[in-house]
Scaffold this motif. Structure first.
Motif, PDB file in Angstrom:
ATOM      1  N   THR A 305      -2.770 -47.608  55.448  1.00 37.45           N
ATOM      2  CA  THR A 305      -2.094 -48.036  54.305  1.00 37.45           C
ATOM      3  C   THR A 305      -0.936 -47.070  53.872  1.00 37.45           C
ATOM      4  O   THR A 305      -1.207 -45.871  54.197  1.00 37.45           O
ATOM      5  N   ASP A 306      -0.055 -47.256  53.196  1.00 43.03           N
ATOM      6  CA  ASP A 306       0.963 -46.352  52.822  1.00 43.03           C
ATOM      7  C   ASP A 306       0.809 -46.148  51.369  1.00 43.03           C
ATOM      8  O   ASP A 306       2.128 -45.717  50.654  1.00 43.03           O
ATOM      9  N   TRP A 307      -0.270 -46.321  50.814  1.00 42.80           N
ATOM     10  CA  TRP A 307      -0.652 -46.012  49.319  1.00 42.80           C
ATOM     11  C   TRP A 307      -0.418 -44.626  48.903  1.00 42.80           C
ATOM     12  O   TRP A 307       0.515 -44.434  47.938  1.00 42.80           O
ATOM     13  N   LEU A 308      -0.972 -43.689  49.739  1.00 44.70           N
ATOM     14  CA  LEU A 308      -0.691 -42.227  49.400  1.00 44.70           C
ATOM     15  C   LEU A 308       0.857 -41.749  49.699  1.00 44.70           C
ATOM     16  O   LEU A 308       1.271 -42.123  50.748  1.00 44.70           O
ATOM     17  N   SER A 309       1.424 -41.297  48.859  1.00 45.95           N
ATOM     18  CA  SER A 309       2.744 -40.693  49.038  1.00 45.95           C
ATOM     19  C   SER A 309       2.691 -39.487  49.817  1.00 45.95           C
ATOM     20  O   SER A 309       1.639 -39.082  50.126  1.00 45.95           O
ATOM     21  N   LEU A 310       3.776 -38.943  50.567  1.00 42.20           N
ATOM     22  CA  LEU A 310       3.548 -37.802  51.363  1.00 42.20           C
ATOM     23  C   LEU A 310       3.172 -36.614  50.556  1.00 42.20           C
ATOM     24  O   LEU A 310       2.292 -35.906  51.217  1.00 42.20           O
ATOM     25  N   THR A 311       3.505 -36.564  49.383  1.00 40.59           N
ATOM     26  CA  THR A 311       3.181 -35.270  48.579  1.00 40.59           C
ATOM     27  C   THR A 311       1.504 -35.410  48.326  1.00 40.59           C
ATOM     28  O   THR A 311       0.935 -34.415  48.450  1.00 40.59           O
TER      29      THR A 311
END
Length: 474
Positions: A305-311
């Motif tokens: 999932t893309d829930w977490l931002s790259l930061t």
């Protein structure tokens, strides 16, 4: 226990009681994993009871075996302690529509040491499901499900009156459930403070639906839940999430909030919706830094999932260590970092995010309306004693622990550590275990031992109630 699989998992009418969520309760991720731990703890009382059954063919019943953790433990113990000529027959009673691959495997393991059969039925119908009386009946978290789905206190008391009629004289009922509180009553009014944003968000979302759609005992005018922010009374559904809050409520309500928050947090973690999945079962879930303090390392994997931002993902990686095909991190640090993600998740649910709302709804359907702690240990012992005496047993008996050591509490050190860092004055998170014996009212010596065993756990008024009930049928 609950209805057949064809019954809707939960009623949508706030006036109707919720029904047992078979679809969610039997999901492999829940039944085979999340609810299939602590086998030794679940099976301990049964094994202890069997040591006190004198004959060679004991009949044992497990109500709601779930994923079979207790069955596997018992099979291993019986294999180790096998006595020549002794054979245990185990009957499992599970709700219609609830099935588990892990349970099927546990039954195969038990077949090596005894006989094991599975019966579909509802817990409240146990009197009709058992063709003859048995030596031991065991259950884990049964009564809170009977309370939530089987008629509230009326259903509980009916169950307590039925058990003596299906147990042999001096038989046992081994029971394990969520530990309630150290208070005279769950209605005792206390004040709790909350400052963490995720907890405030959870209060705002959970409490209104629980009070409106759950089966709970908090209906008296003194049970009103009052929240104050900046010295003003605020409706729960309007709580701000950036202002510390003082909440006055029955202590039992705070037990519900704490226990539900923990199960919700673990549910979201397992779903992978936050962008990572901690390993909460198996050997890696017990990588303790300090067992007694509840301090451990958490092993986790990133999800797709893309829930977490790259930061956020970069921050999590920077404070973690690679371990085989996943990562490990200090549990305290993990809790701190992931609470931020959990807060964002709850906000997304309120804002209508479809994926997050589905995860939230599945948790609500499975257990968000259940009442976990409905009796203190004092009330539990008293209710069993008084109601069992009122059974239709032609030879009156009473369900009481025969020894003080038949009453146990197993604390959850990891959760207690987590709660102590998030809540100002948290309640103890633990399991309470009681081994009740079906004692004949004509057995004065055993009755005296039982009354002595419960003296340190029951209040004087409740001891008087039990004494009066015992003597009313002798």
């Amino acid at each position: 226990m609950g209805p057949s699989k064809g019954t809707p998992p939960c009623s949508t009418d706030s006036l109707d009681p919720p029904t047992f969520a078979c679809e969610y309760k039997s999901a492999a991720a829940y039944l085979d994993l999340a609810a299939n731990a602590h086998g030794a703890e679940k099976g301990h009382l049964v094994h202890r009871a069997l040591e006190r059954i004198p004959h060679d063919a004991p009949q044992v019943v497990e109500v709601g075996p779930g994923g079979g953790a207790a069955i596997s433990f018992l099979a291993a113990q019986l294999a180790r302690d096998r006595a020549p000529g002794r054979s245990v027959h185990l009957t499992l009673i599970e709700a219609p529509g609830v099935a588990s691959q892990a349970l099927a495997q546990a039954m195969e393991e038990f077949a090596e040491v005894g006989a094991c059969t599975l019966t579909q039925g509802l817990a409240q119908d146990i009197g009709a499901l058992l063709p003859q009386s048995v030596d031991v009946i065991a259950a884990s978290a049964l009564l809170h499900e009977v309370y939530s789905y089987g008629g509230g206190y009326r259903g509980l008391h009916a169950m307590m009156r039925t058990l003596p009629t299906v147990l042999n004289p001096d038989g046992f009922f081994a029971y394990r459930d969520v530990y309630a509180v150290q208070a005279s009553s769950l209605h005792e009014r206390v004040v709790q403070s909350y400052g963490a944003q995720s907890w405030l968000q959870f209060l705002r979302m959970f409490i209104p639906q629980y009070l409106n759609r759950g089966i709970h005992p908090y209906h008296h005018h003194d049970d009103e839940i009052l929240a104050r922010q900046n010295s003003r009374i605020i409706p729960i559904e309007e709580l701000g999430t950036h202002t510390s809050t003082f909440v006055a409520a029955p202590v039992g309500m705070f037990r519900e909030i704490q226990r539900h928050y923990i199960t919700f947090r673990d549910h979201v973690w397992r779903s992978g919706a936050l962008g990572f999945t901690p390993i909460l079962e198996g050997q890696l879930s017990h990588d303790w830094i300090d067992l007694r303090a509840g301090h451990k390392r958490v092993h986790y994997r990133f999800t797709e999932t893309d829930w977490l931002s790259l930061t956020r993902k970069g921050t999590l990686l920077a404070i973690s260590e690679p371990y085989a095909d996943h990562y490990t991190i200090d549990g305290d640090i993990f809790d701190e970092v992931t609470e931020v993600a959990l807060t964002a998740f709850l906000v997304a649910v309120e804002q209508g995010d479809v994926g997050c709302a589905q995860v939230w709804s599945s948790w609500l359907e499975r257990e968000g309306r259940e009442t976990y702690a409905y009796l203190t240990i004092d009330e539990l012992l008293t209710a069993f004693a008084v109601n069992s005496i009122e059974s239709d047993n032609p030879r009156p008996t009473v369900l009481m622990p025969a020894q003080k050591s038949d009453i146990l509490r197993k604390e959850r050190n990891y959760y207690n550590r987590f709660l102590a860092k998030r809540v100002a004055n948290p309640l103890i998170d633990a399991k309470q275990l009681v081994l009740f014996q079906n004692i004949s009212l004509a057995d004065g010596e055993k009755l005296d031992q039982a009354l002595e065993a419960i003296q340190g756990f029951c209040s004087k008024p409740n001891l008087a109630r039990i004494y009066a009930a015992v003597n009313s049928r002798r």
